[in-house]
Scaffold this active site. Structure first.
Site, short mmCIF file in Angstrom:
data_model
loop_
_atom_site.label_atom_id
_atom_site.label_comp_id
_atom_site.label_asym_id
_atom_site.label_seq_id
_atom_site.Cartn_x
_atom_site.Cartn_y
_atom_site.Cartn_z
N CYS A 176 0.83 -1.21 0.00
CA CYS A 176 0.00 0.00 0.00
C CYS A 176 0.86 1.26 0.00
CB CYS A 176 -0.92 -0.01 1.23
SG CYS A 176 -1.89 1.49 1.40
N CYS A 206 -0.48 4.11 2.20
CA CYS A 206 -0.23 3.93 3.63
C CYS A 206 1.24 4.17 3.98
CB CYS A 206 -0.57 2.51 4.07
SG CYS A 206 -2.05 1.82 3.38
N ASP A 207 2.15 3.70 3.15
CA ASP A 207 3.55 3.60 3.59
C ASP A 207 4.56 4.48 2.85
OD1 ASP A 207 2.74 1.74 5.44
OD2 ASP A 207 3.03 0.04 4.09
#
Ligand code: NAP
Length: 313
Positions: A134, A137-138
Site C-alpha cells: 500500500c 499507507c507507507d
C-alpha cells in the site's frame, strides 16, 4: 428474536457501499458487514482519475468516504466484524462473524480481493519492515530512500508514480519487457526522472538485518541471479508489491461454484443460490474497476429487492 435484515452485504468496498446506497434508498433493512475500514482496495489507492465525476487528483480514501457517507445517509447500517462462515441455503441466510451472527432474507457477497503475494522467502518476515502492499499507507516512511515496485499493471505504475514524490529513486521490477498498464499511464510514467525500470526480472528473495536491505533478482530470460543491496548510508530500501489480486472467497469454497476462485454470477448478479448475489471484484468479470464495482452493487441491491418482493418475504 434476532433481527432479520432484508439484505446483508458482506464487504464495504465500492460494490458493497453502492449496494447499501441502493438498498437504503429502497427502504430495505440493510446491514453491511466489514472487517476493516470502508473502501476495500480504493481505500489504499493514492489517486483515482477514472471514476466518472471524481474530483481531479482525488485520493481513494476521499472518494470512498463520500460513497460511505451516502450509504449511511440513506439508512444502511454497518457492523465491524470478520465473517468466518456463511449458511446461504434456505429462506433466511446466516452470516457468521467472529463477534455475532447476522440474518438476512438475501445476501450480497462483495468481499472483493486482496493483494497477491510474490511468495518468495523473506516476503512475510519483512512485511511492514520494508515490504508493503500500500503506497498510500507507507510512502511517507520512504521519504528520501530508494524504493522498488514489483509489477507492470496499472496499479504498479500508478503507485510507483506516487512513490516518486517521496522516494529518492523508484525502480519498477517487471517480469517482461513491456508494461501491462494502459498507454496513458505509461506515457506519464516514462516522463518521470526518478522512475526507472528493471525489465525481465523477478524477485526471488528478500532479506536484511531487521529491516529490508537485500534482495535477489532473477533475469527471466537468462535465469541469472543478482543481488541488490541497500545504499550503505540508507541501510534499507522499500519493496512495494502490486501484482494483482486474489478474491476473498476461501469461506465460499464448496458452497458456491467458483472459477479460479471468483464467484460466478449472471448479468443480474445472481449466484446459483436463490437470494444470494455477488458484486464487484469478487465475481467473474472482465473489468475490475470502481465504476464496474459500483454498477454491480446497484444491480445486486435492486435484484435483491425484487427477490424479496417476488417471494413475499
Ligand atoms: P494486473 O492488471 O493484473 O497486473 C498485474 C501485474 O503484475 C502484471 O504486470 C503482471 O505481469 C504482474 N504479475 C502478476 N503476477 C506476478 C508475479 N507472480 N510476479 C511478478 N509479476 C507478476 O493487476 P493490477 O495492476 O493490480 O490491476 C488490477 C485491476 O485494477 C486491473 O483491471 C486494472 O486495470 C485495475 N486498476 C486500474 C487502475 C486505474 O485505471 N487507474 C489503477 C489500479 C488498478 P504480466 O504483465 O507479465 O502479466
Amino acid at each position: 428474536m434476532e433481527k432479520v435484515y432484508d439484505i446483508v452485504i458482506v464487504g464495504a468496498g465500492p460494490a458493497g457501499l453502492a449496494a447499501g446506497l441502493y438498498a437504503g434508498r429502497s427502504k430495505l433493512a440493510t446491514l453491511i458487514v466489514e472487517k476493516e475500514q470502508e473502501g476495500g482496495q480504493i481505500g489504499q489507492t493514492s489517486e483515482i482519475d477514472n471514476y466518472p465525476g471524481s474530483i481531479e487528483g482525488e485520493s481513494g480514501p476521499s472518494l470512498v468516504k463520500r460513497f460511505a457517507d451516502q450509504a449511511w445517509r440513506f439508512g444502511a447500517e454497518k457492523v465491524s466484524d470478520t465473517v468466518v462462515d456463511m449458511e446461504l441455503e434456505g429462506d433466511i441466510k446466516k452470516i457468521v462473524g467472529e463477534s455475532g451472527t447476522y440474518l438476512g432474507k438475501t445476501v450480497i457477497l462483495a468481499g472483493g480481493a486482496v493483494p497477491q503475494k510474490i511468495n518468495c522467502p523473506g516476503e512475510e518476515e519483512f512485511t511492514g519492515k520494508g515490504v508493503s502492499y500500500c503506497a498510500t499507507c507507507d510512502a511517507a516512511f520512504f521519504e528520501g530512500f530508494e524504493v522498488f515496485v514489483v509489477g507492470g499493471g496499472d496499479a504498479a505504475v500508478e503507485e510507483a508514480m506516487h512513490l516518486t514524490k517521496f522516494a529518492r529513486k523508484v525502480t519498477i521490477i517487471h517480469r517482461r519487457d513491456e508494461l501491462r498498464a494502459v498507454k496513458a499511464i505509461q506515457e506519464k510514467a516514462f516522463k518521470i526522472d526518478n522512475l526507472e525500470f528493471m525489465w525481465n526480472s523477478v524477485v526471488k528473495e528478500l532479506s536484511g538485518d531487521g529491516l529490508l536491505s537485500r534482495m535477489v533478482v532473477e533475469d527471466t530470460k537468462t535465469g541469472e541471479q543478482r543481488e541488490v543491496l541497500a545504499d550503505e548510508d540508507d541501510g534499507l530500501f522499500g519493496v512495494f508489491v502490486f501484482i494483482g489480486f486474489k478474491p476473498n472467497t476461501a469461506i465460499l469454497d464448496g458452497k458456491l461454484p467458483l472459477e479460479n476462485g471468483y464467484v460466478r454470477t449472471d448479468d443480474d448478479m445472481k449466484t446459483s443460490i436463490p437470494g444470494v448475489f455477488a458484486a464487484g471484484d469478487i465475481r467473474v468479470k472482465s473489468l475490475r474497476q470502481v465504476v464496474t464495482a459500483a454498477a454491480d452493487g446497484a444491480i445486486a441491491a435492486t435484484q435483491a429487492g425484487k427477490y424479496i418482493e417476488e417471494h413475499n418475504m
